[in-house]
Design a protein around this motif. Structure first.
Motif, short mmCIF file in Angstrom:
data_model
loop_
_atom_site.label_atom_id
_atom_site.label_comp_id
_atom_site.label_asym_id
_atom_site.label_seq_id
_atom_site.Cartn_x
_atom_site.Cartn_y
_atom_site.Cartn_z
N ASN A 175 0.81 -1.23 0.00
CA ASN A 175 0.00 0.00 0.00
C ASN A 175 0.83 1.27 0.00
OD1 ASN A 175 -1.88 -2.00 2.01
ND2 ASN A 175 -2.90 -1.01 0.29
N TYR A 176 2.18 1.13 0.03
CA TYR A 176 3.00 2.32 0.23
C TYR A 176 4.28 2.19 -0.59
CZ TYR A 176 5.82 5.77 2.80
OH TYR A 176 6.61 6.84 3.16
N ALA A 202 -4.74 1.01 -4.40
CA ALA A 202 -5.14 -0.36 -4.08
C ALA A 202 -3.88 -1.21 -3.85
CB ALA A 202 -5.98 -0.95 -5.21
N PRO A 203 -4.05 -2.34 -3.20
CA PRO A 203 -2.87 -3.16 -2.89
C PRO A 203 -2.18 -3.68 -4.16
CG PRO A 203 -4.76 -3.83 -1.57
CD PRO A 203 -5.29 -2.90 -2.61
N VAL A 241 -4.43 7.08 -2.98
CA VAL A 241 -5.73 7.17 -2.32
C VAL A 241 -5.98 8.62 -1.89
CG1 VAL A 241 -4.80 6.62 -0.03
CG2 VAL A 241 -7.18 6.12 -0.57
N SER A 242 -7.20 9.06 -1.95
CA SER A 242 -7.54 10.44 -1.59
C SER A 242 -8.07 10.51 -0.17
CB SER A 242 -8.60 10.98 -2.56
OG SER A 242 -9.77 10.17 -2.52
N GLY A 243 -8.05 11.73 0.40
CA GLY A 243 -8.59 11.96 1.74
C GLY A 243 -7.75 11.37 2.83
N VAL A 244 -6.44 11.34 2.67
CA VAL A 244 -5.53 10.79 3.68
C VAL A 244 -4.93 11.93 4.46
CG1 VAL A 244 -3.49 9.40 4.10
CG2 VAL A 244 -5.02 8.82 2.21
N ARG A 263 0.16 6.23 10.25
CA ARG A 263 -0.21 4.85 10.55
C ARG A 263 0.15 3.92 9.39
NH1 ARG A 263 -5.04 7.09 12.63
NH2 ARG A 263 -6.18 6.38 10.77
N ILE A 264 -0.10 4.41 8.15
CA ILE A 264 0.25 3.58 6.98
C ILE A 264 1.76 3.35 6.92
CG2 ILE A 264 0.27 3.51 4.46
CD1 ILE A 264 -2.43 4.98 4.53
N ARG A 265 2.54 4.41 7.19
CA ARG A 265 4.01 4.28 7.17
C ARG A 265 4.46 3.25 8.22
NH1 ARG A 265 3.84 10.14 7.26
NH2 ARG A 265 4.23 11.00 5.18
N GLU A 266 3.95 3.39 9.45
CA GLU A 266 4.37 2.50 10.53
C GLU A 266 3.97 1.05 10.24
OE1 GLU A 266 2.60 4.14 14.00
OE2 GLU A 266 4.02 5.81 14.16
N LYS A 267 2.73 0.91 9.72
CA LYS A 267 2.27 -0.43 9.38
C LYS A 267 3.12 -1.05 8.28
CE LYS A 267 -1.90 -2.93 8.05
NZ LYS A 267 -3.34 -2.81 7.67
N SER A 268 3.50 -0.23 7.29
CA SER A 268 4.34 -0.72 6.19
C SER A 268 5.72 -1.12 6.68
CB SER A 268 4.46 0.34 5.10
OG SER A 268 3.18 0.66 4.56
N ILE A 269 6.25 -0.29 7.60
CA ILE A 269 7.58 -0.60 8.13
C ILE A 269 7.55 -1.90 8.94
CG2 ILE A 269 9.34 0.17 9.77
CD1 ILE A 269 8.70 3.05 8.85
N LEU A 270 6.51 -2.05 9.80
CA LEU A 270 6.39 -3.27 10.59
C LEU A 270 6.27 -4.50 9.71
CD1 LEU A 270 4.00 -2.09 13.48
CD2 LEU A 270 6.43 -2.70 13.67
#
Length: 396
Positions: free
Chosen positions: A38-39, A55-56, A88-91, A98-105
């Protein structure tokens, strides 16, 4: 502060997204590309580009090509569908974090799994290599065992052949001794008959025959048994053989012509070998005995002493051969050669025992005890061999 890159171009199909990101001077060595489903982030100082994908994607099969001041991404979609936009819009900022941290994890978990998979693969490789090495070692061990078994079988066959030859030689010697003894008895009987025929019948004997009493004087006996049962003949035969052995010199060997006069004397060489043996120089002692034997093959002590050297050097078959040759020359068995015969039996018996042929070794030790029954050392060794044969003592 990094410079956010906002200029890029992208195209798509139902299954893939093609993203072109212009970065002046970009190279593989300095560009840091981070991508999850996602990132997507590119860090090339001082430029920074990131996008939160619509999208993924399948980040494992997606690719990036760097060159000509551009990075071209080929991103494979997880679902075959057309995107309305790249990101994605509206981020908001909180969601972005949160997306960055989740991607890193997720990337860290994947890296950990990859590391564990590599470690497991390495362990499997090591296990396989160890199994292969153990198999090779087992094969080598089995090969050595087979070689030892073949050598043992070969040695046993050679020993059996040698024993058969010795038995035949011993039987032949017994037959020869019996023939000689029979001839000596026959000669003694013939001598008695001749003496009886030639005895004079004078007047004195006739007069004695007419009187009522006869005085008889007997010659005192030297031996407690009859002459034919004594050891005189064997003693004389032994002395005769010793004299012949002293005369049996072989000085016609070409390579011995350059030796000194004393070096052509077997007795001098025997004494030299004995001195070398005393200093534990067994190989040099063997050389001295070898030369002496080449000069004279009839001296039993040369073979007996060389057998002792071979025992020290673990040349067991040669020790057996030399001890047997010494016993062959130490005939007939008389008091003068009793000590040498006992040593020959003990040395041959020791060689048999070191070859783990304990029954044969015990036979030789018992033969030595018949010659010297009071020898405590030989008695103790014979008892140890009996215990080994019976399984009550550990081999040493």
């Amino acid at each position: 502060m990094p410079l956010q890159v906002s200029e890029y171009s992208w195209q798509q199909t139902e299954t893939a997204v093609f993203l072109s990101l212009p970065l002046r001077g970009v190279c593989v060595r300095d560009a840091d590309v981070f991508c999850t489903e996602n990132y997507l982030k590119v860090n090339f100082a001082p430029f920074l580009f990131e996008v939160f994908l619509y999208a993924p994607i399948d980040d494992e099969s997606s690719k990036a090509k760097i060159g000509n001041d551009t990075i071209v991404f080929t991103l494979h979609k997880k679902e075959a569908v057309m995107w309305e936009a790249l990101s994605v819009s509206g981020v908001d900022k909180e969601m972005m974090q949160r997306i960055r941290e989740k991607s890193i994890l997720k990337a860290q978990e994947r890296a950990k799994e990859a590391t564990e998979a590599k470690a497991a693969a390495r362990r499997e490789d090591q296990k396989y290599a160890l199994n292969v090495m153990m198999k090779i070692e087992d094969e080598e061990r089995e090969k050595i065992v087979r070689m030892k078994e073949n050598e043992r079988i070969k040695a046993t066959k050679e020993l059996e052949a040698w024993k058969k030859h010795q038995r035949k030689a011993e039987e032949q010697n017994i037959i020869q001794r019996e023939d000689k003894l029979h001839q000596q008895e026959k000669q003694i009987e013939e001598g008695k008959k001749l003496k009886h025929k030639s005895f004079p019948r004078n007047s004195t004997s006739r007069n004695l025959a007419t009187k009522g009493s006869i005085q008889v004087n007997f010659t005192p006996r030297v031996f407690p048994t009859a002459l034919r049962e004594s050891r005189v003949a064997e003693e004389e035969e032994w002395l005769h053989k010793q004299a012949e052995a002293q005369r049996a010199m072989n000085t016609d060997i070409p390579e011995l012509s350059d030796l000194k006069e004393e070096e052509k004397n077997p007795e001098w060489l025997k004494d030299k070998g004995n001195k070398l043996f005393a200093t534990e120089n067994y190989l040099a002692a063997i050389n001295a005995y070898n030369l002496a034997i080449r000069l004279n093959t009839k001296i039993p002590l040369l073979y007996l002493n060389r057998a002792a050297c071979h025992l020290k050097l673990k040349n067991l078959h040669k020790a057996i051969e030399d001890s047997s040759k010494a016993l062959e020359l130490l005939t007939p068995p008389v008091a003068d050669n009793a000590n040498a015969r006992m040593k020959a039996y003990v040395r041959r018996g020791t060689a048999f025992c070191q070859l783990e042929l304990y029954v044969e070794g015990l036979q030789d030790y018992e033969a030595a005890l018949k010659i010297d029954p009071s020898n405590r050392i030989v008695q103790n060794d014979a008892e140890k061999i009996r215990n080994i044969i019976q399984g009550t003592e550990v081999k040493s």
